[in-house]
Design a protein around this motif. Sequence first.
Motif, short mmCIF file in Angstrom:
data_model
loop_
_atom_site.label_atom_id
_atom_site.label_comp_id
_atom_site.label_asym_id
_atom_site.label_seq_id
_atom_site.Cartn_x
_atom_site.Cartn_y
_atom_site.Cartn_z
N ALA A 19 0.82 -1.21 0.00
CA ALA A 19 0.00 0.00 0.00
C ALA A 19 0.85 1.26 0.00
N ARG A 20 1.92 1.25 0.79
CA ARG A 20 2.76 2.45 0.84
C ARG A 20 3.41 2.69 -0.52
N GLY A 21 3.85 1.62 -1.17
CA GLY A 21 4.46 1.77 -2.48
C GLY A 21 3.49 2.32 -3.49
N GLU A 22 2.25 1.83 -3.47
CA GLU A 22 1.24 2.32 -4.41
C GLU A 22 0.95 3.80 -4.18
N ALA A 23 1.02 4.24 -2.93
CA ALA A 23 0.73 5.63 -2.62
C ALA A 23 1.73 6.59 -3.25
N VAL A 24 2.97 6.13 -3.48
CA VAL A 24 3.98 7.00 -4.06
C VAL A 24 4.17 6.75 -5.55
N GLY A 25 3.44 5.77 -6.10
CA GLY A 25 3.49 5.58 -7.54
C GLY A 25 3.85 4.21 -8.03
N VAL A 85 -2.34 5.41 -11.75
CA VAL A 85 -3.28 5.56 -12.86
C VAL A 85 -4.18 6.77 -12.64
N ALA A 86 -4.76 6.86 -11.45
CA ALA A 86 -5.72 7.92 -11.16
C ALA A 86 -5.11 9.32 -11.24
N ASN A 87 -3.80 9.43 -10.95
CA ASN A 87 -3.14 10.74 -10.94
C ASN A 87 -2.52 11.12 -12.28
N LEU A 88 -2.77 10.32 -13.30
CA LEU A 88 -2.30 10.72 -14.63
C LEU A 88 -3.04 11.96 -15.10
N ASP A 89 -2.39 12.72 -15.97
CA ASP A 89 -3.04 13.87 -16.58
C ASP A 89 -4.38 13.44 -17.18
N PRO A 90 -5.47 14.14 -16.88
CA PRO A 90 -6.80 13.71 -17.34
C PRO A 90 -6.89 13.51 -18.85
N ASN A 114 2.71 -0.42 -16.53
CA ASN A 114 3.91 -0.75 -15.77
C ASN A 114 4.32 0.40 -14.87
N SER A 115 4.01 1.62 -15.30
CA SER A 115 4.27 2.79 -14.48
C SER A 115 3.48 3.96 -15.05
N GLY A 116 3.05 4.84 -14.17
CA GLY A 116 2.32 6.03 -14.60
C GLY A 116 2.81 7.22 -13.81
N TRP A 117 1.88 7.82 -13.06
CA TRP A 117 2.30 8.92 -12.17
C TRP A 117 3.23 8.38 -11.11
N ARG A 118 4.24 9.18 -10.75
CA ARG A 118 5.16 8.84 -9.66
C ARG A 118 5.37 10.07 -8.78
N SER A 119 5.49 9.85 -7.51
CA SER A 119 5.83 10.95 -6.61
C SER A 119 7.31 11.29 -6.78
N PRO A 120 7.70 12.51 -6.41
CA PRO A 120 9.14 12.84 -6.47
C PRO A 120 9.98 11.87 -5.65
N GLY A 161 2.63 13.38 -14.12
CA GLY A 161 1.50 12.57 -14.58
C GLY A 161 1.29 12.61 -16.08
N LYS A 162 2.30 13.02 -16.82
CA LYS A 162 2.13 13.18 -18.27
C LYS A 162 2.83 12.09 -19.09
#
Length: 215
Positions: free
Chosen positions: A64-70, A86-91, A114-120, A155-156
Amino acid sequence: MTRPLSSARKPARRIRWLLAIGLIVVIAAIAEVLDHQEAGHSSLSPALPFASPSKMLRGEHRGARGEAVGAVPDGATVFDDAIPAVANLDPDLLRALRQAAKDAAEDRVSFYVNSGWRSPEYQDQLLREAVSKYGSKAEAARWVATAETSPHVSGKAVDIGHTDATAWLSEHGAAYGLCQIYRNEPWHYELRSEAIDHGCPRTYADPTQDPRMQQ
């Protein structure tokens, strides 16, 4: 004088044993090649990833923690709104991806993420792991950008699997504004709306050739 039967059988047994070992080695090699191809790259160079680096370099970001950061769990698709990556990708990017995925489904092709939005934080972690894996910042930069420049952090950008999905996008993606950006990353797609009318722009050899990465 006739040689004892037990002695005569020893060479034959040794030959069969050697053949069995050889067969196991061949099967293992074939399985490894097929696994690499499924991961998304046909080259066997050890310096070249077979899949999105974020899929390979997951480090401690699991659960869960990993998913929270991307981080993205296996089997995630472009329709999984419960996953932040996925949800935080550019609309606009997400909308184009989902439309393309619906049409690709008619060809029995599924879009996995495989990857989308990522936290810094996650981007920095991936970059550190890439430096460790590839041996230098210069080589790591060919695969993983900094948190300040990565389009994943905004998210782009999205990394799509499997190979049938990237092949489908390579042929049809421009019609949705979805373009491959780097030649060394056939899984990495971004939205270029002008591509709908004019086609996708020329790809960069790798991220180090992208002016956005020079900031």
